[in-house]
Design an enzyme around this catalytic site. Sequence first.
Site, PDB file in Angstrom:
ATOM      1  N   HIS A   1       1.084  -1.252   0.331  1.00 22.19           N
ATOM      2  CA  HIS A   1      -0.059   0.178   0.303  1.00 22.19           C
ATOM      3  C   HIS A   1       0.825   1.254   0.565  1.00 22.19           C
ATOM      4  CE1 HIS A   1      -3.628   2.532   1.575  1.00 22.19           C
ATOM      5  NE2 HIS A   1      -2.367   3.323   2.003  1.00 22.19           N
ATOM      6  N   GLU A   2       1.964   1.642   0.629  1.00 22.62           N
ATOM      7  CA  GLU A   2       3.031   2.747   1.334  1.00 22.62           C
ATOM      8  C   GLU A   2       3.688   2.834  -0.156  1.00 22.62           C
ATOM      9  OE1 GLU A   2       2.148   4.896   3.006  1.00 22.62           O
ATOM     10  OE2 GLU A   2       0.094   3.753   4.299  1.00 22.62           O
TER      11      GLU A   2
ATOM     12  N   HIS B   1       3.011   7.354  -6.780  1.00 20.38           N
ATOM     13  CA  HIS B   1       2.889   8.057  -7.668  1.00 20.38           C
ATOM     14  C   HIS B   1       3.450   9.023  -7.198  1.00 20.38           C
ATOM     15  CE1 HIS B   1      -1.873  10.238  -6.975  1.00 20.38           C
ATOM     16  NE2 HIS B   1      -0.812   9.809  -8.162  1.00 20.38           N
TER      17      HIS B   1
ATOM     18  N   HIS C   1       1.558   4.409  -2.788  1.00 20.88           N
ATOM     19  CA  HIS C   1       1.750   6.107  -2.590  1.00 20.88           C
ATOM     20  C   HIS C   1       2.906   6.385  -2.604  1.00 20.88           C
ATOM     21  CE1 HIS C   1      -1.937   6.978  -0.716  1.00 20.88           C
ATOM     22  NE2 HIS C   1      -1.559   6.222   0.122  1.00 20.88           N
TER      23      HIS C   1
END
Length: 706
Positions: free
Chosen positions: A497-498, A504, A501
């Site tokens: 998940h991180e 991104h 980020h």
Amino acid sequence: MRQFLLLSLAMVFAFSACQSPQKTETSVENPFFSKYDTPFNVPPFEQIKPEHYMPAIDKAMAEHKAEVDAIINNTEAPSFENTIVALDEAGKMLSEVMSVYYSLKSAHGTEGIMAIASEVGKKMSAHGDDISLNPALFERVKAVYEQKDALTLTGEQQMLLKDTYKGFVRSGVSLEEDEKVELRKINSRLSELYNSFSTNVLKETNNFKLVIENKADLAGLPESSVIGAAETANEMGMEGKWVFTTQKPSMLPFLSYADKRDLREQLYKGYFMRGNNGNEFDNKLIIEEIVNLRVKKANLLGYNNYADYVLEERMANTTDKVYGLLEELWARAIPVAKKELADMQKIIDREKGGFELASWDWWYYAEKVRQEKYNLDENEVRPYFELNNVRDGSFAVATKLWGLQFEEITTEFPKPHADAQVFKVTEADGTHKGILYMDWHPRATKKQGAWCGVFRKQHRENGDNVPPVVTIVCNFSKPVGDKPALLSFDEASTLFHEFGHGLHQLLSDCNYKGLAGTSVPRDFVELPSQVMENWAGDAEVMKEYARHYKTGEVIPDELVEKLKNSAHFNQGFATTEYLAAALLDMNYHTQTKEQKLDVNKFEEDYLAGIGLMPEIISRYKSTYFMHIFASSGYTAGYYSYIWSAVLDADAFEAFKETSLYDQATATSFRKNILERGGTVEAMEMYKNFRGREPKIEALLRQRGLD
């Protein structure tokens, strides 16, 4: 400009220092005063001391003010370049200083950093208001905005112009002078309260310890948990004892396996009573003041409530749409949670427990249900999720999807903390994409949770790309004894998940800092992160990265099948506790008038009124709800995770409709989502990728709520 407003208004944490007026900092003494002489221009972390921040902030603010004054006093007619672009480029030094300070305050809040907290919040609030409430500056911005239809601007430039203009309007630039004075007071006070709230939660987290002296009280616990507790006790000077904390890597195994019910209750209450103990770290009065100040601010700016103010800039746009989604899922989740409760109560009754299940029992009996229904024990899985293997698994997914390469830098290199790992990230052709820091384990100076931030955002200067410097910070299970860090599957999913980020930020391809990377609506920003969790749990991917830490054996098909079969396990609980927190957040921020607020009663009455089962508490009770009371980041926005979950489930199905690593789909996701930052409206980005708006059905199937 938008980047600075976000930095100064949305990330306000505090800062205070005493400094002798006779002492003058020189560029040699203060690392912030000269260009970084470091590889890839990363901050020289080892050289930065707490005493450097205040002089650097003062100098950076003065530079920023001079840059803004130059824009205001420019004798040329306002243009996109001399006003909008100039604002976006202004404040470079301040961004550099504050990105380091805010990151270290969260990840390594030493006594020196925390001691200088309150004053910085005040300074940043005042400085931000000086700019965003400046009528002369706004007149130039407004003059350009009113020409927008006549200007020949790219889509990205149009977004920057619109966001800059709206940023001023939403900041209150059009208010009367007495109203601006009031708004400044509100913003300054909120910055102080956010800092106090987060400091109190950190203190409460560090203060609570469950100390066990009798080995019999450890019955049921896995060996790794017992060894870890002994090591914690030794670190605290309590040799021969075992210490458990409210850090989740310590707490959750205890709640899941410890046979002593009274000790489970003691530890869990230590967790959910943080900030609610009537002591010097109590957060209830702070919450009351924050909520009332937000009502006052919203009303001052012309909004009925604070949620209306916040949601204006989100994908959801209105409270009705947020409540519509949350209530639809609530109606589906509660019956599933009640079925899960019934299954656990059957076990209690069968074992002649003689009690009704309470919230501190849920993990313990849920684990029993998992073993009975799926023959799955988390401790059987952990040996296959060694931290570095999981990390490399996330890297491998990015390599297969987009050709990215990750090279660990093991030579001497500036790091924000000695425990951090650092990686050079490149394209398949060797083009440099950025630097990625990864900081994995809990410590007393680190706040709880997991997050991704930047020390530098991707952007372009004079046409040249400036690559980002990204940091991922987590609180995962530590190495224990002679074992490396072995993760639960939930922790493995959090890593992916991180990392989403991080991608991104790393893959951002924007011209302007104010639009780059994760500069997107809060309810869109979780799409790139949550979609990566789908790869973490995919059987094909798991077979690539899940290897036994001792033997190197690939995770057996039997275990993969068990994980797959248990995918819907406990989803009623997980969805319900999350939705309770999201609805509580909305209830606080749809209040329309200031009021005397009994926080405990407000929370209890509301959650009981919507039908929350007493056996489940909100994922975050008010007094440690950092997302909404330690900053304004997720205020009236905690719903964003489930809003983005609709997007991510639907987006991943685009891959499953083709193949897991389909290059056309991967390229489209990169070009239309990851690279775009905030240069395109969020829904437009999604439709450009998917060809349509998202549908909720994929999420319902994913969670077993269909």
